[in-house]
Structures are given as structure tokens and as C-alpha cells.
Scaffold this motif. Sequence first.
Motif, PDB file in Angstrom:
ATOM      1  N   GLN A  46       0.698  -1.209  -0.086  1.00 29.34           N
ATOM      2  CA  GLN A  46      -0.045   0.022   0.098  1.00 29.34           C
ATOM      3  C   GLN A  46       0.949   1.262  -0.112  1.00 29.34           C
ATOM      4  O   GLN A  46       2.066   1.076   0.281  1.00 29.34           O
ATOM      5  N   TYR A  47       0.160   2.469  -0.310  1.00 27.50           N
ATOM      6  CA  TYR A  47       0.863   3.706  -0.405  1.00 27.50           C
ATOM      7  C   TYR A  47       1.459   3.898   0.976  1.00 27.50           C
ATOM      8  O   TYR A  47       0.670   3.943   1.973  1.00 27.50           O
ATOM      9  N   PRO A  48       2.572   4.185   1.308  1.00 27.40           N
ATOM     10  CA  PRO A  48       3.078   4.725   2.660  1.00 27.40           C
ATOM     11  C   PRO A  48       2.733   5.848   3.405  1.00 27.40           C
ATOM     12  O   PRO A  48       3.552   6.857   3.414  1.00 27.40           O
ATOM     13  N   SER A  53       3.521   4.473   7.776  1.00 27.64           N
ATOM     14  CA  SER A  53       4.784   4.710   8.271  1.00 27.64           C
ATOM     15  C   SER A  53       4.882   4.731   9.812  1.00 27.64           C
ATOM     16  O   SER A  53       5.899   4.364  10.218  1.00 27.64           O
ATOM     17  N   GLU A  54       3.882   5.457  10.488  1.00 24.64           N
ATOM     18  CA  GLU A  54       3.953   5.238  12.060  1.00 24.64           C
ATOM     19  C   GLU A  54       3.948   3.766  12.573  1.00 24.64           C
ATOM     20  O   GLU A  54       4.560   3.445  13.538  1.00 24.64           O
ATOM     21  N   GLN A  55       3.373   2.860  11.721  1.00 27.09           N
ATOM     22  CA  GLN A  55       3.447   1.274  12.079  1.00 27.09           C
ATOM     23  C   GLN A  55       4.412   0.476  11.697  1.00 27.09           C
ATOM     24  O   GLN A  55       4.760  -0.524  12.038  1.00 27.09           O
ATOM     25  N   ARG A  56       5.575   1.262  10.961  1.00 29.68           N
ATOM     26  CA  ARG A  56       6.811   0.523  10.682  1.00 29.68           C
ATOM     27  C   ARG A  56       7.342  -0.283  11.896  1.00 29.68           C
ATOM     28  O   ARG A  56       8.125  -1.625  11.302  1.00 29.68           O
ATOM     29  N   PRO A  57       7.798   0.079  12.784  1.00 26.08           N
ATOM     30  CA  PRO A  57       8.572  -0.649  13.822  1.00 26.08           C
ATOM     31  C   PRO A  57       7.492  -2.026  14.198  1.00 26.08           C
ATOM     32  O   PRO A  57       8.359  -2.919  14.447  1.00 26.08           O
ATOM     33  N   ARG A  58       6.316  -1.710  14.455  1.00 22.11           N
ATOM     34  CA  ARG A  58       5.502  -2.746  14.885  1.00 22.11           C
ATOM     35  C   ARG A  58       5.372  -3.829  13.668  1.00 22.11           C
ATOM     36  O   ARG A  58       5.378  -5.185  13.885  1.00 22.11           O
ATOM     37  N   LEU A  59       5.214  -3.217  12.192  1.00 28.30           N
ATOM     38  CA  LEU A  59       5.281  -4.404  11.299  1.00 28.30           C
ATOM     39  C   LEU A  59       6.693  -5.013  11.251  1.00 28.30           C
ATOM     40  O   LEU A  59       6.902  -6.186  10.810  1.00 28.30           O
ATOM     41  N   LEU A  90      10.009   7.516   1.271  1.00 28.00           N
ATOM     42  CA  LEU A  90       9.316   6.153   0.921  1.00 28.00           C
ATOM     43  C   LEU A  90       8.316   6.553   0.125  1.00 28.00           C
ATOM     44  O   LEU A  90       7.908   5.795  -1.024  1.00 28.00           O
ATOM     45  N   ALA A  91       7.341   7.882   0.104  1.00 32.67           N
ATOM     46  CA  ALA A  91       6.458   8.256  -0.609  1.00 32.67           C
ATOM     47  C   ALA A  91       6.602   8.446  -2.084  1.00 32.67           C
ATOM     48  O   ALA A  91       5.974   8.073  -3.071  1.00 32.67           O
ATOM     49  N   ARG A  92       7.852   9.136  -2.311  1.00 37.74           N
ATOM     50  CA  ARG A  92       8.504   9.445  -3.606  1.00 37.74           C
ATOM     51  C   ARG A  92       8.863   8.175  -4.302  1.00 37.74           C
ATOM     52  O   ARG A  92       8.339   8.046  -5.329  1.00 37.74           O
ATOM     53  N   HIS A  93       9.381   7.200  -3.549  1.00 32.59           N
ATOM     54  CA  HIS A  93       9.789   6.214  -4.200  1.00 32.59           C
ATOM     55  C   HIS A  93       8.545   5.306  -4.575  1.00 32.59           C
ATOM     56  O   HIS A  93       8.531   4.703  -5.815  1.00 32.59           O
TER      57      HIS A  93
END
Length: 270
Positions: A46-48, A53-59, A90-93
Motif C-alpha cells: 500500500q501507499y506509505p 509509516s508510523e506502524q513501521r516498527p510494529r510491522l 518512501l512516498a516518492r519512491h
Amino acid sequence: MSPLPATVPAIVRTRVRAAVRRRASMSPRAAEERALLLRLLSLLTQYPDDELSEQRPRLASAVAALPRSPAARELGRFMDWFTAREPDALARHYVETFDLRRRSSLYLTYYLHGDTRRRGMALLTLARRYRAAGWETDGAELPDHLPVVLEFAALAGPGPGEAPLRLHRRGLELIHHALAEAGSPYRHVLSALLSLLPPATGADRAAVAKLAAEGPPVEEVGLDPYGAPTDHEPYGQGGFAPPGTFVPPPPAPPARVAPTAGGPREEGRR
């Protein structure tokens, strides 16, 4: 059966457990692990946005807790990159990779049907499959968008749920090839997904090579946001019309009614 790790976001745990209840062809533990993996794949394609982005550590913790497998190894490699980048980067990529390049578009029916009338029917069939399984999407994306297809697979199970992924395996192979060619870390996510599907056959590999060389069928039917080639970016070099570029034709002028001796008649029609 051990519970899902507490690091897994609550929405993932809830949906995974709902999917497990629908599966009888594999052990509860295996079903739970596969559903979790598919759900993670859906989230990571999905689009970050800010929430993701805030959930990245938990993911990242959820990925690290996966049982050892080729898919888990590939996702671990992706998370090393995904957690180390700034959200804006991340969004740009993501936009450059999936929205501006035709060969790595995430709309799966495009690879099978191109911009033809058959694609419209394929989208309708896919939406009906979702409804028949008791699942309604929020309508924010087309039913063939890969994160949506993965979400359905996680919820409905490896038989009917994963059938759309198997149907579009060749398109997924082409996306993976394009991502690898571009050096995008998202190639690891596609590698993880492909490791869950039946191995590619010789016919699959030949079809993917032909698709990469020639592109999908062409028949413009008003689906411009999903890939009319441009003069300066032909198919195979990243050409993909970004959302919002389609300009609908102007409406036809209204019919005028002029009174006559014999009563009213319509002008502008033959």
C-alpha cells in the motif's frame, strides 16, 4: 496453537483470526501464519501514508517473528530498507515506482487484458467474486489493485481467496522483473509473494517474456489513468499515465425544442 505476537497490530490479528475460521484444508497454525503473511504483504504494497509509516516498527517486529521461510527472508530484507528511510522518501519512491511506470503498475488485470473491453469485464467479475465471498471493499481502489487482491486472499483462504493471485501470476512475474531491473527494494515483497504461489512453468516464463517485449493487448476504452503509452515514454521504458491525466470528452449539446405549426419537435437529433 501459540497466539500471534503482541507486536502484530490489532487490526492484523483480528483479520487473520477471522480468516483462520474460514479454512479447513490446513492446520490452524499454518492457516494463521499464511493469513498473517498475506496480510503483511497487503499492507506493505500500500501507499506509505503517515499511518502506515508510523506502524513501521510494529510491522518490522511482526515480520521478524514470522517462521523461517523464503517469504519471511525476503520481507526481512525489505523491512531493513523500509524502516530506515524517511517517510517523504518512501512516498516518492512508491509513486515513482508504481504510479509512473507501466511495467510495475499494481493493477493486475492490465497485464492480462490491457486497455480493452475485456478488462472492464474482468474488473466486474473480480468485484462479484468479493461480494459472493461476503466481502465488500471500501471502493477507494479498483478490485484488481494488488493490496486489495492480497487482502481478499488473506481473508478468504488459499482456495478461492488466492485464485485471483494464481490467475494473474504472469503479471506478478512481470512486476517483479521490472522492480528487479529498476533496483527497487519492493522486488523483495514481490519475491515473497511469488514464493507462495505454484512454481512458474515454461509457458509462464515464455508468456512473461512476450509480455515484457510487446506489452498487453491495446484497445483504448477510457482507462487512460492506467496506461496509455506516451510518445516519449513507450511501453517497456516506464511510461504510465499518472492519475488525473484523463480528460473526459465534453457533453453533447442539449436538444432544443422549437414550436412548429404541427406541434413541438426536437432539433439536433436525426
